[in-house]
Design a protein around this motif. Sequence first.
Motif, PDB file in Angstrom:
ATOM      1  N   UNK A  17       0.819  -1.218   0.000  1.00 51.59           N
ATOM      2  CA  UNK A  17       0.000   0.000   0.000  1.00 51.59           C
ATOM      3  C   UNK A  17       0.849   1.263   0.000  1.00 51.59           C
ATOM      4  N   UNK A  18       1.970   1.241   0.716  1.00 52.90           N
ATOM      5  CA  UNK A  18       2.827   2.430   0.786  1.00 52.90           C
ATOM      6  C   UNK A  18       3.922   2.425  -0.280  1.00 52.90           C
ATOM      7  N   UNK A  19       3.985   1.349  -1.051  1.00 53.14           N
ATOM      8  CA  UNK A  19       4.983   1.212  -2.122  1.00 53.14           C
ATOM      9  C   UNK A  19       4.285   0.737  -3.394  1.00 53.14           C
ATOM     10  N   UNK A  20       3.495   1.619  -4.024  1.00 47.03           N
ATOM     11  CA  UNK A  20       2.682   1.187  -5.166  1.00 47.03           C
ATOM     12  C   UNK A  20       3.486   0.711  -6.373  1.00 47.03           C
ATOM     13  N   UNK A  21       4.761   1.064  -6.445  1.00 50.42           N
ATOM     14  CA  UNK A  21       5.599   0.651  -7.572  1.00 50.42           C
ATOM     15  C   UNK A  21       6.705  -0.315  -7.143  1.00 50.42           C
ATOM     16  N   UNK A  51      12.119   3.010  -1.526  1.00 47.15           N
ATOM     17  CA  UNK A  51      13.371   3.316  -0.834  1.00 47.15           C
ATOM     18  C   UNK A  51      13.978   4.617  -1.353  1.00 47.15           C
ATOM     19  N   UNK A  52      13.905   4.832  -2.664  1.00 47.03           N
ATOM     20  CA  UNK A  52      14.443   6.071  -3.234  1.00 47.03           C
ATOM     21  C   UNK A  52      13.655   7.274  -2.730  1.00 47.03           C
ATOM     22  N   UNK A  53      12.326   7.129  -2.683  1.00 45.60           N
ATOM     23  CA  UNK A  53      11.497   8.225  -2.177  1.00 45.60           C
ATOM     24  C   UNK A  53      11.800   8.508  -0.715  1.00 45.60           C
ATOM     25  N   UNK A  54      11.915   7.462   0.089  1.00 46.08           N
ATOM     26  CA  UNK A  54      12.249   7.653   1.509  1.00 46.08           C
ATOM     27  C   UNK A  54      13.586   8.369   1.670  1.00 46.08           C
ATOM     28  N   UNK A 110       1.501   9.183  -0.596  1.00 45.31           N
ATOM     29  CA  UNK A 110       1.112   7.764  -0.595  1.00 45.31           C
ATOM     30  C   UNK A 110       2.071   6.864  -1.363  1.00 45.31           C
ATOM     31  N   UNK A 111       3.344   7.237  -1.417  1.00 51.03           N
ATOM     32  CA  UNK A 111       4.335   6.424  -2.105  1.00 51.03           C
ATOM     33  C   UNK A 111       4.372   6.627  -3.610  1.00 51.03           C
ATOM     34  N   UNK A 112       3.480   7.408  -4.138  1.00 50.67           N
ATOM     35  CA  UNK A 112       3.471   7.699  -5.575  1.00 50.67           C
ATOM     36  C   UNK A 112       4.470   8.786  -5.915  1.00 50.67           C
TER      37      UNK A 112
END
Length: 197
Positions: A35-39, A45-48, A65-67
Amino acid sequence: MDFLNLTKEYESSYLEDLNTLVSIHSIRDLSTKTNSAPFGQGPRQALDAFLEMGKRDGFDTKDIDGYAGVISYGEQKDTVGILGHLDIVPIGEDWSKEPLKVTLDDGYVFGRGVMDDKGPTLAAYYALKLLKDHRVPLKKRVMLIAGCDEESGMECIQYYKKHAEIPQTGFVPDADFPVIYGEKGGAHVTLSSKDDT
């Protein structure tokens, strides 16, 4: 301000942060989707990592939302957006350098994503950091938006448009193009005219 010389002060920390992003295999992988990693876990990890850089440097950050993620500077109502992305295409073969590591060679920077688009997105981030660190007054709030699915269909920006604030104007630093206002495809045409102009 002498921006060119000021940027040199940030070069080593920029390259360190770029290596952090490049080391993440952020290709779309729906087998690791949550749910928090839609891709998948790589883009997550890159977004974080990117949002953590923003928090570290005192920016306002939002996880969409991870998007996508947003790093903002300023309190103004009027906005300008900078759109980048943190996902990569498959690594491929025949690399002469390690693809998931930043390598400097004869003035060039190597690594998957250094041109498309982790490097340009991070360069925009460091430009924003320079402005913040030197307390340059802004007329508009800057929203640095980093998507996680540009390479596989831009599902990230479709979701963003439905769930987050849209900047009033913006630009895209991507690959080796200087600045992109809009990119809807390519056309090669030959025009001819009987007019002297």
